[in-house]
Design a protein around this motif. Structure first.
Motif, PDB file in Angstrom:
ATOM      1  N   TYR A  93       0.840  -1.193   0.000  1.00 46.73           N
ATOM      2  CA  TYR A  93       0.000   0.000   0.000  1.00 46.73           C
ATOM      3  C   TYR A  93       0.876   1.245   0.000  1.00 46.73           C
ATOM      4  CZ  TYR A  93      -4.245  -2.674   0.723  1.00 46.73           C
ATOM      5  OH  TYR A  93      -5.309  -3.530   0.557  1.00 46.73           O
ATOM      6  N   TYR A  94       0.537   2.170  -0.887  1.00 51.03           N
ATOM      7  CA  TYR A  94       1.288   3.411  -1.047  1.00 51.03           C
ATOM      8  C   TYR A  94       0.389   4.609  -0.777  1.00 51.03           C
ATOM      9  CZ  TYR A  94       4.529   0.461  -3.727  1.00 51.03           C
ATOM     10  OH  TYR A  94       5.400  -0.520  -4.134  1.00 51.03           O
ATOM     11  N   CYS A  95       0.938   5.607  -0.118  1.00 48.82           N
ATOM     12  CA  CYS A  95       0.210   6.862  -0.034  1.00 48.82           C
ATOM     13  C   CYS A  95       0.792   7.844  -1.049  1.00 48.82           C
ATOM     14  CB  CYS A  95       0.250   7.461   1.372  1.00 48.82           C
ATOM     15  SG  CYS A  95       1.881   7.847   2.001  1.00 48.82           S
ATOM     16  N   ALA A  96      -0.032   8.762  -1.478  1.00 47.37           N
ATOM     17  CA  ALA A  96       0.366   9.723  -2.493  1.00 47.37           C
ATOM     18  C   ALA A  96      -0.303  11.054  -2.220  1.00 47.37           C
ATOM     19  CB  ALA A  96      -0.023   9.214  -3.881  1.00 47.37           C
ATOM     20  N   ALA A  97       0.289  12.112  -2.762  1.00 47.43           N
ATOM     21  CA  ALA A  97      -0.233  13.460  -2.582  1.00 47.43           C
ATOM     22  C   ALA A  97      -0.433  14.122  -3.931  1.00 47.43           C
ATOM     23  CB  ALA A  97       0.732  14.286  -1.737  1.00 47.43           C
ATOM     24  N   TYR A  98      -1.430  14.997  -4.006  1.00 44.81           N
ATOM     25  CA  TYR A  98      -1.682  15.734  -5.239  1.00 44.81           C
ATOM     26  C   TYR A  98      -2.194  17.124  -4.899  1.00 44.81           C
ATOM     27  CZ  TYR A  98      -6.686  15.034  -4.492  1.00 44.81           C
ATOM     28  OH  TYR A  98      -7.958  15.056  -3.970  1.00 44.81           O
ATOM     29  N   LYS A  99      -2.016  18.037  -5.841  1.00 39.32           N
ATOM     30  CA  LYS A  99      -2.566  19.383  -5.701  1.00 39.32           C
ATOM     31  C   LYS A  99      -3.534  19.634  -6.842  1.00 39.32           C
ATOM     32  CE  LYS A  99       0.426  22.328  -2.983  1.00 39.32           C
ATOM     33  NZ  LYS A  99       1.172  23.607  -2.944  1.00 39.32           N
ATOM     34  N   SER A 100      -4.539  20.409  -6.554  1.00 42.88           N
ATOM     35  CA  SER A 100      -5.515  20.744  -7.581  1.00 42.88           C
ATOM     36  C   SER A 100      -6.115  22.108  -7.287  1.00 42.88           C
ATOM     37  CB  SER A 100      -6.624  19.702  -7.632  1.00 42.88           C
ATOM     38  OG  SER A 100      -7.639  20.101  -8.528  1.00 42.88           O
ATOM     39  N   VAL A 101      -6.429  22.833  -8.350  1.00 42.00           N
ATOM     40  CA  VAL A 101      -7.097  24.114  -8.187  1.00 42.00           C
ATOM     41  C   VAL A 101      -8.568  23.919  -7.852  1.00 42.00           C
ATOM     42  CG1 VAL A 101      -5.479  25.327  -9.675  1.00 42.00           C
ATOM     43  CG2 VAL A 101      -7.541  24.297 -10.665  1.00 42.00           C
ATOM     44  N   TYR A 102      -9.061  22.707  -8.090  1.00 39.20           N
ATOM     45  CA  TYR A 102     -10.450  22.401  -7.776  1.00 39.20           C
ATOM     46  C   TYR A 102     -10.497  21.779  -6.384  1.00 39.20           C
ATOM     47  CZ  TYR A 102     -10.758  23.091 -12.769  1.00 39.20           C
ATOM     48  OH  TYR A 102     -10.663  23.627 -14.031  1.00 39.20           O
ATOM     49  N   LYS A 103     -11.060  22.448  -5.431  1.00 40.98           N
ATOM     50  CA  LYS A 103     -10.944  22.057  -4.022  1.00 40.98           C
ATOM     51  C   LYS A 103     -11.606  20.723  -3.705  1.00 40.98           C
ATOM     52  CE  LYS A 103     -10.418  26.768  -2.269  1.00 40.98           C
ATOM     53  NZ  LYS A 103      -9.003  26.548  -1.980  1.00 40.98           N
TER      54      LYS A 103
END
Length: 126
Positions: A93-103
């Motif tokens: 199992y992996y955790c990941a992060a992302y950014k988005s302009v759509y909240k």
């Protein structure tokens, strides 16, 4: 953001585990966070995801009703509570992060993630 997953282990079918993913840096609350998994010989697949505030979540059909994703922005940590585990949940199992302009955006495509942590092994015995 740097990520470190923990909490994996060996559990019998029907049991529970809680995975944690600790993030470094002061901008954790600006990232959406996801959990993905990869079983031997298979592609990495989506498990669950949560937006920056915790107000939006999404789950793979295979884990709906059994897994719960949550986050604590004060602790820079995202969790995955896994109940009623099945042998087919066995994977790294992996955790990941992302950014988005759509909240409220909660993507399920692993290609949409910006950062990945090292995985933690979950093994469910029958």
């Amino acid at each position: 953001v740097q990520l470190q997953a923990s909490g994996g282990g060996l559990v019998q079918a029907g049991g529970s585990l809680r995975l944690s993913c600790a993030a470094s840096g002061r901008t954790f609350s600006s990232y959406g966070m996801g959990w993905f998994r990869q079983a031997p010989g298979k592609e990495r697949e989506f498990v669950a995801i949560i937006n920056w505030s915790g107000g939006s979540t999404n789950y793979a059909d295979s884990v709906k009703g059994r897994f719960t994703i949550s986050r604590d922005n004060a602790k820079n940590t995202v969790y995955l509570q896994m109940n009623s585990l099945k042998p087919e949940d066995t994977a790294v199992y992996y955790c990941a992060a992302y950014k988005s302009v759509y909240k409220n955006y909660v993507p399920s495509d692993p290609n949409g993630m910006d950062s990945w942590g090292k995985g933690t092994q979950v093994t469910v015995s029958s």
